[in-house]
Write an enzyme that holds these catalytic residues in place. Sequence first.
Site, mmCIF file in Angstrom:
data_model
loop_
_atom_site.group_PDB
_atom_site.id
_atom_site.type_symbol
_atom_site.label_atom_id
_atom_site.label_comp_id
_atom_site.label_asym_id
_atom_site.label_seq_id
_atom_site.Cartn_x
_atom_site.Cartn_y
_atom_site.Cartn_z
ATOM 1 C CD GLU A 1 -1.748 -9.381 -12.363
ATOM 2 O OE1 GLU A 1 -0.277 -8.905 -11.523
ATOM 3 O OE2 GLU A 1 -1.776 -8.069 -13.074
ATOM 4 C CG HIS A 2 -3.686 -6.620 -8.608
ATOM 5 N ND1 HIS A 2 -2.818 -6.588 -9.557
ATOM 6 C CD2 HIS A 2 -2.640 -7.350 -7.399
ATOM 7 C CE1 HIS A 2 -2.074 -7.175 -9.898
ATOM 8 N NE2 HIS A 2 -1.173 -7.519 -8.345
#
Length: 428
Positions: free
Chosen positions: A323-324
């Site tokens: 996601e990050h």
Amino acid sequence: MMKLIKYPSKEQWAELLKRPALNTESLFDTVRTIINKVRAEGDKAVLEYEAAFDKVTLSALTVTSEEIQKAEGLISDELKSAITLAKRNIETFHSSQRFVGKKVETMEGVTCWQKAVGIEKVGLYIPGGTAPLFSTVLMLAVPAKIAGCREIVLCTPPDKNGNIHPAILFAAQLAGVSKIFKAGGVQAIAAMAYGTESVPKVYKIFGPGNQYVTAAKQLVSLRDVAIDMPAGPSEVEVLADASANPVFVAADLLSQAEHGVDSQAMLITTSEKLQAEVMEEVNRQLAKLPRREIAAKSLENSKLILVKDMDEALELTNAYAPEHLIVETENYLEVAERVINAGSVFLGSLTPESAGDYASGTNHTLPTNGYAKAYSGVSLDSFIRKITFQEILPQGMKVIGPAIEEMAANELLDAHKNAVTVRLNTLK
């Protein structure tokens, strides 16, 4: 505590990259019952569930204009300035994503084009839980406003006194939210999906939540309303070499870990020294965190992985599809060019995930659980639809018509063919 992994074989990768399990199927019966009751009984059911789950007795769901005006005086000038700065940056970045359509003549006399229009009614869910996520209000309401969404509805759970956190109300008012309601959990999702006496029915629902909210969004999206994307526990990966600062890396891992007990933080590095230093630094910083119990539980899902070189590090990263992704390497711009699966990427030692979470301008509503291989994060496009148009003039129909007739005949769709034939007959 975080697991140290050294030089894993490719056969071990699938096991290493597993996320904490989020089993929503076991919740579906409970969630479906709540949804059906809200659908049948409207406000009455929502108020009952607020009393049961949020432990608050409400006389009405709607946040009044007086409550919104009062909120501004309940937060500091410093926080108001910070929220205003973040809103401005988010607005600047998302405004740059506006669609510019152009007419394309695919052949003489045949013109096609697209028009972007905002989704008329959108619903934003802002969790209460362990922290007031006023930043998520900006991330969702600002692009919705830019897109031209006519009605922006926001649901968020109240505290035990029936109040919404003033920073959420301030951010909502600043970003242009139309209506705010005191409702959380499954009952809020159901209210926005089907409408109640107070809450308007919307066409698309956005926003994060716990496993019950996730299950509710999945169920209502099967046929009744669109949702932003599949959601799961939040996650971060730091991709680092020997040049990385272990203090920064540890801080980034912990900033993710404090989100919730099912969050995941990963380090993939080519430096054995850094791996050891980060482990030591994580323990040191963890001891000072107010939310250390949550972070410590999250770290049980987390790993520090040592690989032989940057090629392998990138291959493993793209397999994980975080996601990050924070890239803290010597040549981070070159490394970043080779990233193909990630929700949002943070480059260099001075770009923490927190920047994108709050104020740099990018959106923090991102695909989790490996969905970054197929999904994008929320952007202006999430709030618009693109309608296609086409226009055929006589000279175009004379050329394209026979081709359409031939194709329709071969698909055995005579009415399709006839719709062209009757027009061609008028042009002879």
